[in-house]
Design a protein around this motif. Structure first.
Motif, short mmCIF file in Angstrom:
data_model
loop_
_atom_site.label_atom_id
_atom_site.label_comp_id
_atom_site.label_asym_id
_atom_site.label_seq_id
_atom_site.Cartn_x
_atom_site.Cartn_y
_atom_site.Cartn_z
N GLU A 1 0.84 -1.20 0.00
CA GLU A 1 0.00 0.00 0.00
C GLU A 1 0.88 1.25 0.00
OE1 GLU A 1 -2.50 -0.35 3.40
OE2 GLU A 1 -3.78 -1.90 2.50
N ARG A 2 1.91 1.23 0.79
CA ARG A 2 2.83 2.37 0.85
C ARG A 2 3.55 2.56 -0.48
NH1 ARG A 2 5.14 0.67 6.88
NH2 ARG A 2 3.49 1.72 8.07
N PHE A 3 4.02 1.46 -1.06
CA PHE A 3 4.74 1.53 -2.33
C PHE A 3 3.86 2.16 -3.41
CE2 PHE A 3 5.81 -0.13 -6.51
CZ PHE A 3 7.18 0.06 -6.57
N PHE A 4 2.62 1.72 -3.53
CA PHE A 4 1.76 2.22 -4.61
C PHE A 4 1.20 3.61 -4.30
CE2 PHE A 4 1.93 -2.22 -5.90
CZ PHE A 4 2.18 -2.06 -7.25
N ASP A 5 1.08 3.98 -3.03
CA ASP A 5 0.77 5.37 -2.71
C ASP A 5 1.89 6.28 -3.19
OD1 ASP A 5 -1.75 5.66 -1.68
OD2 ASP A 5 -1.18 5.39 0.40
N ALA A 6 3.12 5.87 -2.95
CA ALA A 6 4.27 6.66 -3.39
C ALA A 6 4.35 6.69 -4.92
CB ALA A 6 5.56 6.09 -2.81
N ASP A 7 4.01 5.58 -5.55
CA ASP A 7 4.04 5.51 -7.01
C ASP A 7 3.03 6.48 -7.62
OD1 ASP A 7 5.10 4.03 -9.40
OD2 ASP A 7 2.98 3.55 -9.64
N ALA A 8 1.81 6.50 -7.09
CA ALA A 8 0.79 7.42 -7.59
C ALA A 8 1.19 8.88 -7.33
CB ALA A 8 -0.56 7.13 -6.91
N PHE A 9 1.79 9.12 -6.19
CA PHE A 9 2.26 10.45 -5.82
C PHE A 9 3.30 10.95 -6.82
CE2 PHE A 9 5.05 13.29 -3.38
CZ PHE A 9 4.16 14.08 -2.65
N LYS A 10 4.28 10.11 -7.12
CA LYS A 10 5.35 10.50 -8.05
C LYS A 10 4.79 10.78 -9.44
CE LYS A 10 9.13 8.04 -8.00
NZ LYS A 10 10.06 6.89 -7.92
N ARG A 11 3.93 9.91 -9.92
CA ARG A 11 3.38 10.10 -11.27
C ARG A 11 2.54 11.38 -11.34
NH1 ARG A 11 -0.19 6.71 -12.04
NH2 ARG A 11 0.07 5.15 -10.41
N TYR A 12 1.74 11.63 -10.32
CA TYR A 12 0.88 12.81 -10.33
C TYR A 12 1.71 14.10 -10.39
CZ TYR A 12 -2.58 16.27 -8.92
OH TYR A 12 -3.39 17.38 -8.87
N TYR A 13 2.71 14.20 -9.55
CA TYR A 13 3.48 15.44 -9.51
C TYR A 13 4.46 15.57 -10.67
CZ TYR A 13 1.18 16.39 -5.15
OH TYR A 13 0.20 16.63 -4.22
N ARG A 14 4.88 14.46 -11.26
CA ARG A 14 5.67 14.56 -12.48
C ARG A 14 4.81 15.07 -13.63
NH1 ARG A 14 10.72 13.23 -11.90
NH2 ARG A 14 11.39 11.52 -10.52
N ASP A 15 3.53 14.67 -13.64
CA ASP A 15 2.62 15.10 -14.70
C ASP A 15 2.14 16.54 -14.51
OD1 ASP A 15 2.78 12.62 -15.89
OD2 ASP A 15 0.86 11.89 -15.10
N ASN A 16 2.14 17.04 -13.29
CA ASN A 16 1.50 18.33 -13.01
C ASN A 16 2.43 19.41 -12.46
OD1 ASN A 16 -1.43 17.74 -13.59
ND2 ASN A 16 -0.97 16.09 -12.17
N VAL B 1 1.94 10.34 5.21
CA VAL B 1 2.87 9.40 5.83
C VAL B 1 3.10 8.17 4.96
CG1 VAL B 1 3.18 7.81 7.78
CG2 VAL B 1 2.54 10.20 8.19
N PRO B 2 2.06 7.49 4.44
CA PRO B 2 2.33 6.31 3.61
C PRO B 2 3.16 6.61 2.37
CG PRO B 2 0.02 6.38 4.26
CD PRO B 2 0.61 7.71 4.63
N VAL B 3 3.01 7.82 1.81
CA VAL B 3 3.80 8.20 0.65
C VAL B 3 5.28 8.29 1.02
CG1 VAL B 3 4.29 10.08 -0.97
CG2 VAL B 3 1.93 9.38 -0.54
N LYS B 4 5.58 8.96 2.11
CA LYS B 4 6.97 9.11 2.55
C LYS B 4 7.58 7.75 2.87
CE LYS B 4 5.74 12.33 5.59
NZ LYS B 4 5.82 13.41 6.60
N GLN B 5 6.80 6.87 3.46
CA GLN B 5 7.30 5.54 3.76
C GLN B 5 7.47 4.72 2.48
OE1 GLN B 5 4.09 4.63 6.47
NE2 GLN B 5 5.45 4.76 8.25
#
Length: 332
Positions: free
Chosen positions: A243-258, A312-316
């Motif tokens: 869950e933490r890994f994919f939260d971080a993955d979605a976070f990275k993709r969103y901010y790279r796109d925006n 927190v899950p994103v940072k982890q």
């Protein structure tokens, strides 16, 4: 959005073209290439999106940018449209498959009426060529309406001409990255990650290392994640880490796109420097290392545009990305 509308109105002609170029370039999958033409040799083109590798010999779309202090007047618009059709007749390119007027102040009422009535727009270009285009396309020039030119004008699809309202452009998701670049717009919160049921190749390395951590903890040989059914606590922990890994993955993709790429680079740098000392500390076992790093990651205050959205899950989860990328190892 209203604040950014006012900001766009402060751009000069060249800045507006650059803004539109960046916006059109962000329309993922819409064009194979986007180019800006400027200066005396633009031949009526401002920002062009090519739909095929054939470029000007295939389908393409033109974004005509006009930054006026008032609504775009009819004569200016008709002349610009006539210009691009004239040069298509000359053989410089095919006629555009779509033609967009991008005028932040909008169009005058008469021009809007023409655009929303393609037959009337056609009549304005063809029947009033002398009034709008003949003496204005080329400075001190004269382009009479020959039979051949008339045929090109009559064959053009005038229903492909439209206007893009400022609010429509700014509400387009493709504009988020441009608004951040030009005006420092808040990109907003990223979506939460979606955890696929099956382990993906893209997460195989950190999963492999976590399985090693669980094997060490249980003092048994565990060959792969499928064998964790016999160890419910370990399986539950793996679910949490994914869950933490994919939260971080979605976070990275969103901010790279925006936002700019530097935003995520800076975020990852903050996390790395925030946890690396804890990571490199000698730990009694792999599980203690994972838990200590997760605790430290949760406490980090990051900087920049993502700071208030870094949950927190994103940072982890970023720490698991470090493992996937070879920066960290949970277990040797």
């Amino acid at each position: 959005m209203e604040d950014y509308a006012r900001a766009v109105l402060t751009l000069d002609d060249a800045q507006l073209e650059l803004f539109v170029r960046d916006w059109v370039s962000n329309k993922l999958g819409a064009y194979v290439e986007v180019c800006r033409f400027s200066g005396a040799k633009d031949l009526g083109r401002d920002v062009v999106g090519f739909l095929t590798e054939s470029k000007h010999e295939g389908d393409w779309e033109n974004y005509q940018c006009k930054q006026y202090a008032k609504r775009l007047p009819t004569d200016t618009a008709i002349c610009e449209l006539g210009k691009i059709l004239y040069y298509s007749w000359k053989g410089d390119f095919t006629p555009p498959s779509k033609y967009f007027f991008v005028a932040p102040k909008g169009l005058n009422r008469n021009l809007e009426t023409l655009i929303f009535n393609p037959s009337k727009l056609k009549s304005a270009v063809v029947d009033e060529w002398d009034k709008y285009c003949r003496y204005k396309i080329i400075e001190n020039g004269d382009i009479p309406l020959s039979d051949e030119l008339r045929l090109v004008l009559e064959r053009f699809n005038y229903s492909s001409v439209t206007r893009i309202a400022l609010e429509d452009m700014l509400s387009d998701p493709a504009a988020k990255k441009v608004l951040f670049k030009y005006f420092g717009a808040d990109p907003g919160m990223s979506p939460r990650g979606i955890v696929p049921p099956a382990i993906l190749d893209s997460e195989s390395e950190y999963i492999r290392q976590l399985v090693g951590v669980y094997a060490e903890k249980e003092s048994v040989i565990i060959n792969n994640h499928e064998e964790l059914d016999a160890f419910p606590q370990c399986k539950k922990n793996l679910t949490l880490q994914r869950e933490r890994f994919f939260d971080a993955d979605a976070f990275k993709r969103y901010y790279r796109d925006n936002t700019d790429a530097e935003v995520i680079d800076g975020f990852e740098e903050d996390i790395y420097h925030g946890v690396v000392d804890v990571f490199e500390t000698v730990h009694p076992n792999g599980m203690d290392k994972v838990q200590s790093v997760m605790t430290q990651a949760a406490a980090i205050q990051t900087s920049g545009a993502t700071a208030k959205y870094a949950r927190v899950p994103v940072k982890q989860g970023i720490c698991h990305h470090f493992v996937n990328d070879g920066k960290f190892k949970w277990i040797s």
